[in-house]
Motif scaffolding. Structure first.
Motif, mmCIF file in Angstrom:
data_model
loop_
_atom_site.group_PDB
_atom_site.id
_atom_site.type_symbol
_atom_site.label_atom_id
_atom_site.label_comp_id
_atom_site.label_asym_id
_atom_site.label_seq_id
_atom_site.Cartn_x
_atom_site.Cartn_y
_atom_site.Cartn_z
ATOM 1 N N SER A 179 7.175 -29.009 -15.765
ATOM 2 C CA SER A 179 7.417 -28.053 -14.676
ATOM 3 C C SER A 179 6.215 -27.998 -13.746
ATOM 4 C CB SER A 179 7.681 -26.663 -15.249
ATOM 5 O OG SER A 179 8.849 -26.645 -16.038
ATOM 6 N N PRO A 180 6.305 -28.559 -12.542
ATOM 7 C CA PRO A 180 5.153 -28.503 -11.627
ATOM 8 C C PRO A 180 4.779 -27.076 -11.235
ATOM 9 C CG PRO A 180 7.108 -29.358 -10.514
ATOM 10 C CD PRO A 180 7.438 -29.306 -11.967
ATOM 11 N N PHE A 181 5.716 -26.138 -11.366
ATOM 12 C CA PHE A 181 5.406 -24.731 -11.110
ATOM 13 C C PHE A 181 4.237 -24.273 -11.976
ATOM 14 C CE2 PHE A 181 5.906 -20.269 -12.282
ATOM 15 C CZ PHE A 181 5.960 -19.645 -11.043
ATOM 16 N N ASN A 182 4.177 -24.769 -13.210
ATOM 17 C CA ASN A 182 3.115 -24.362 -14.126
ATOM 18 C C ASN A 182 1.760 -24.942 -13.741
ATOM 19 O OD1 ASN A 182 4.990 -22.974 -15.653
ATOM 20 N ND2 ASN A 182 5.358 -24.694 -17.041
ATOM 21 N N TYR A 183 1.766 -25.912 -12.833
ATOM 22 C CA TYR A 183 0.523 -26.552 -12.400
ATOM 23 C C TYR A 183 0.322 -26.377 -10.900
ATOM 24 C CZ TYR A 183 1.008 -28.636 -17.001
ATOM 25 O OH TYR A 183 1.145 -28.814 -18.357
ATOM 26 N N ALA A 192 0.870 -32.635 -8.466
ATOM 27 C CA ALA A 192 0.204 -31.759 -9.428
ATOM 28 C C ALA A 192 -0.657 -32.526 -10.424
ATOM 29 C CB ALA A 192 1.243 -30.921 -10.171
ATOM 30 N N HIS A 193 -0.269 -33.738 -10.748
ATOM 31 C CA HIS A 193 -0.912 -34.443 -11.860
ATOM 32 C C HIS A 193 -1.694 -35.688 -11.446
ATOM 33 C CE1 HIS A 193 0.962 -31.932 -14.918
ATOM 34 N NE2 HIS A 193 2.089 -32.017 -14.244
ATOM 35 N N THR A 194 -1.653 -36.073 -10.162
ATOM 36 C CA THR A 194 -2.391 -37.259 -9.734
ATOM 37 C C THR A 194 -3.092 -36.996 -8.407
ATOM 38 O OG1 THR A 194 -0.744 -38.362 -8.298
ATOM 39 C CG2 THR A 194 -0.459 -38.609 -10.678
ATOM 40 N N ASP A 195 -3.977 -37.895 -8.048
ATOM 41 C CA ASP A 195 -4.622 -37.879 -6.734
ATOM 42 C C ASP A 195 -4.232 -39.129 -5.944
ATOM 43 O OD1 ASP A 195 -6.068 -35.451 -7.084
ATOM 44 O OD2 ASP A 195 -7.461 -36.518 -8.399
ATOM 45 N N LEU A 196 -3.040 -39.633 -6.190
ATOM 46 C CA LEU A 196 -2.591 -40.871 -5.553
ATOM 47 C C LEU A 196 -2.154 -40.665 -4.113
ATOM 48 C CD1 LEU A 196 -0.435 -42.257 -8.524
ATOM 49 C CD2 LEU A 196 -2.651 -43.148 -7.753
ATOM 50 N N PHE A 197 -1.757 -39.441 -3.769
ATOM 51 C CA PHE A 197 -1.097 -39.214 -2.485
ATOM 52 C C PHE A 197 -1.861 -38.198 -1.653
ATOM 53 C CE2 PHE A 197 2.076 -40.469 -5.604
ATOM 54 C CZ PHE A 197 2.669 -41.547 -4.965
ATOM 55 N N ARG A 198 -1.782 -38.397 -0.340
ATOM 56 C CA ARG A 198 -2.447 -37.463 0.570
ATOM 57 C C ARG A 198 -1.548 -36.285 0.918
ATOM 58 N NH1 ARG A 198 -5.700 -39.184 6.015
ATOM 59 N NH2 ARG A 198 -7.145 -40.037 4.463
ATOM 60 N N ALA A 219 9.008 -32.587 -0.635
ATOM 61 C CA ALA A 219 9.964 -32.430 -1.731
ATOM 62 C C ALA A 219 11.202 -31.710 -1.213
ATOM 63 C CB ALA A 219 9.334 -31.652 -2.880
ATOM 64 N N ARG A 220 12.366 -32.345 -1.377
ATOM 65 C CA ARG A 220 13.606 -31.795 -0.836
ATOM 66 C C ARG A 220 14.555 -31.386 -1.968
ATOM 67 N NH1 ARG A 220 15.085 -36.384 3.617
ATOM 68 N NH2 ARG A 220 16.939 -36.386 2.296
ATOM 69 N N SER A 221 14.986 -30.126 -1.942
ATOM 70 C CA SER A 221 16.057 -29.616 -2.815
ATOM 71 C C SER A 221 15.809 -29.911 -4.283
ATOM 72 C CB SER A 221 17.405 -30.204 -2.383
ATOM 73 O OG SER A 221 17.710 -29.827 -1.060
ATOM 74 N N GLY A 222 14.597 -29.676 -4.741
ATOM 75 C CA GLY A 222 14.264 -29.953 -6.126
ATOM 76 C C GLY A 222 14.289 -28.720 -7.009
ATOM 77 N N ALA A 223 14.071 -28.950 -8.310
ATOM 78 C CA ALA A 223 13.910 -27.881 -9.299
ATOM 79 C C ALA A 223 12.519 -28.045 -9.896
ATOM 80 C CB ALA A 223 14.976 -27.966 -10.384
ATOM 81 N N TYR A 224 11.730 -26.982 -9.879
ATOM 82 C CA TYR A 224 10.316 -27.115 -10.198
ATOM 83 C C TYR A 224 9.871 -26.280 -11.400
ATOM 84 C CZ TYR A 224 10.938 -28.818 -5.481
ATOM 85 O OH TYR A 224 11.417 -29.488 -4.389
#
Length: 681
Positions: free
Chosen positions: A601-605, A559-565, A569-574
């Protein structure tokens, strides 16, 4: 099958799970025969259903009451609304899954959790019932074999707290189940502050070296870690015949842990923990001489791996209780031996009088060898487990002061194809100077100079300072074994893995998350840049993955970077508004730190998650905070904004994935996802 060994090591008891019941079976080392104890149906709903009773001749078991009858049937229609009410007293609570939700759920809990205590003679198979059926939170026989400490759970139940917080009566019984003394009657634990403890006796245990003496801890701060008091806890003791009032043995400045008991002289070690400094101290005390001056043995940051003196080793008494392994005035400390080059486990003999250590053993720089147990009372002989990158773990007998060792087991390599995996401990710094590390893992047949697609696997941790955050843990000298849905299976498909990359979040414990996103980004960026500088990865084809708080990290990085292609995400809270009374090490509530909860909260982004995201979650996840709805809602949010996202819910799985089908499917999902989005140039 649940197996428990007798204190003398000559017998064992096993719980055998069938389609209709849990059976009790007994065995012995001098016989190949297993015998079923007729008439015993074990009940493991709340805890292990069997334990040895103060020796090796009897078992204390929890049985399904007879006759149990059929389980309650759901009502054809609800009898009325399900009501909860609070009358103005504050009661913060973490976010839990699988709570009771209705009167019918309460009936089911009563039915399945109720058990009958019984003693089973291992020679004759005679079964002796103890007391009446009840919901037992715990049951522990005294060393004298004549008394039991039981905690009976009672109503009223709660719909927002787990069963361990339900009201309970802790009592001392005789062998027939007759009440000898009431120890404590605890109400519903619905007013405990976050990171606090209950008031009244807690951590109640028998003293292992006396027939029937209880010890417990009591809070002196109302259980609230934010209350300013000179002492937070006290250690109390109550001796047989339990007619006199309990006596205070020791007070601790900070929150105490249950003591570790010595075998002679009333010796005990007790530790306290300062949560603000993340600082632990260990004291030597004498239970039978409360006036004796306590001696401070260790005082250190709990996060300081390099300065860890090791953990005290214990031995089993004939009554089944654990005590410190002692040799005169000395105890033995077994440690991981973290160093800047990786772990080198050790065994020390520590003199409690002089505070001096004698090193009996330390692993070499080649291979990984750890202490399993002592074979002599003076520590001169001990059992170790040795492994190396090319040889699986095997047991050896060692003698202190000698390099010679006698091999006991000869396990062979179950997966030789993994031996050509290359590993290297890599250290580097993020832009603010904090030292970080990862284990670089390269696939079999890797050709130097080839830039590979890579996956960063991490789990962020919080630290007070950069010195401890930068310390190395783990070892490249260990034997690689892949179990479960291990991300390192990707190595066999030609990926590089930046394994256990350190992503520290550094700061004051009260406000450490104020810069969570910034520090998360710095850590991930530094890892990619280092691996790219080494010429082993293609920085344009890097994925990120993690489990639980690592899954939370993964979504935030996308959500916050462009580092990854791409990410998995496994069993997280967002969505942190769904964990409003704190999460992980966050102490503030949502209402005290709204901006931080929203920012984290990545949900917000979700509208900013443009890289492909695979979400995996167990449908029955009961870990606090990681409701399955967390992944379901993030999936809907990313999908609704046109993102590339896939949601896979694993039937019957909890926070970790156990079934072979689930493990294999998880690996297939990860491989397929990264093949699709990382392999292409």
């Amino acid at each position: 099958t649940d197996i428990t060994w007798s204190p003398d090591g000559r017998r064992f008891a096993a719980a055998n799970y069938t389609a209709s019941s849990i059976e009790l079976w007994l065995g012995a080392v001098d016989s190949a025969e297993l015998r079923r104890v007729a008439g015993v149906k074990l009940n493991d709903t709340l805890s292990s259903p069997l334990q040895w009773w103060s020796g090796s001749q009897e078992l204390l078991v929890r049985m399904t009451p007879a006759p149990a009858g059929p389980p309650p049937t759901p009502p054809a229609a609800p009898s009325g609304p399900n009501v909860q009410e609070s009358l103005g007293n504050s009661g913060p609570v973490r976010t839990y899954q699988d709570m009771l939700r209705s009167p019918f759920d309460e009936q089911l809990f009563d039915y399945y959790a109720t058990s009958q205590l019984a003693a089973v003679d291992v020679a004759s198979h005679r079964i002796t019932l103890i007391g009446k059926p009840a919901i037992f939170g715990s049951a522990s026989p005294a060393p004298d074999g004549k008394h039991l400490l039981v905690a009976r759970v009672r109503r009223p139940y709660s719909y927002i707290h787990t069963w361990s917080s339900f009201p309970r009566d802790t009592e001392i019984w005789d062998r027939s189940g007759k009440l000898v003394r009431a120890v404590h009657s605890a109400p519903l634990q619905d007013r405990i502050p976050i990171e606090g403890v209950p008031t009244g006796p807690r951590s109640i245990v028998w003293r292992p070296t006396e027939g029937a003496t209880l010890l417990w801890l009591e809070a002196l701060d109302g259980g609230d870690p934010k209350t300013k008091v000179p002492h937070r806890d006290r250690l109390m003791m109550l001796r047989h015949p339990f007619t006199a009032p309990p006596v205070e043995v020791f007070r601790t400045e900070h929150r105490a842990s249950p003591p570790i008991f010595g075998e002679t002289g009333g010796l005990a070690l007790i530790s306290d923990y300062d949560r603000d400094r993340r600082w632990a101290r260990t004291f030597r005390i004498f239970l039978d001489d409360p006036g004796a001056q306590p001696k401070l043995l260790f005082s250190r940051s709990r996060q300081d791996r390099y300065g860890d003196p090791g953990r005290p080793m214990t031995r089993t008494l004939p009554n089944g209780r654990m005590v410190l392994a002692q040799s005169g005035a000395s105890i033995f400390l077994d440690g991981q031996g973290a160093t800047p080059k990786g772990d080198r486990p050790f065994l020390d003999k520590y003199d409690l009088e002089t505070s001096r250590s004698e090193r009996l053993f330390r692993a070499g720089e080649t291979g990984y060898e750890s202490v399993v147990g002592l074979l002599s009372s003076d520590g001169s002989r001990f059992l170790t487990s040795f492994e190396s990158p090319d040889t699986p773990p095997n047991l050896f007998v060692r003698t202190a002061g000698s390099e010679e060792k006698k091999q006991i087991t000869s396990f062979t390599d179950p997966a030789p194809q993994l031996r050509s995996i290359r590993r290297e401990l890599v250290t580097y710094k993020r832009e603010d100077g904090v030292q970080l590390s990862f284990t670089l893992m390269l696939p079999p047949g890797y050709q130097p100079g080839t830039r590979l697609p890579a996956v960063l696997w991490a789990y962020p941790l919080e630290y007070n300072d950069s010195d401890t955050a930068g310390q190395i843990s783990g070892s490249t000298q260990r034997f690689v074994q892949l179990r479960g849905a291990d991300v390192r299976f990707l190595l066999l498909a030609g990926y590089a893995v930046l394994y256990n990359a350190t992503i520290p979040i550094i700061g004051d414990p009260e406000t450490v998350n104020n810069t969570y996103i910034e520090q998360l980004t710095m850590g991930a960026k530094a890892a990619i840049e280092k691996a790219a500088e080494m010429g082993v990865i293609d920085p344009r084809r890097v994925g990120v993955s993690g489990h639980s708080y690592g899954g939370f990290m993964t979504a935030n990085l996308l959500a916050h970077t462009d580092l990854f292609r791409a990410g998995v995400a496994r069993s997280g809270a967002y969505n942190r508004t769904l964990t409003p009374f704190g999460f992980q090490s966050e102490r503030r509530t949502f209402w005290q730190a709204r901006d931080i909860y929203m920012k984290m909260s990545p949900f917000n982004y979700a509208d900013q998650i443009k890289e492909p995201l695979l979400l995996l979650h167990g449908e029955a996840d009961n870990n606090p905070g990681t409701f399955p709805i967390q992944s379901e809602r993030l999936y809907q949010a990313v999908r609704g904004h046109g993102g590339i996202v896939r949601l896979t819910m694993l039937p019957f799985e909890s926070h970790g994935y156990a079934a072979r089908e689930s493990v294999e499917h998880t690996l297939w999902e990860m491989l397929t996802w990264f093949h699709r989005y990382l392999k292409a140039e």
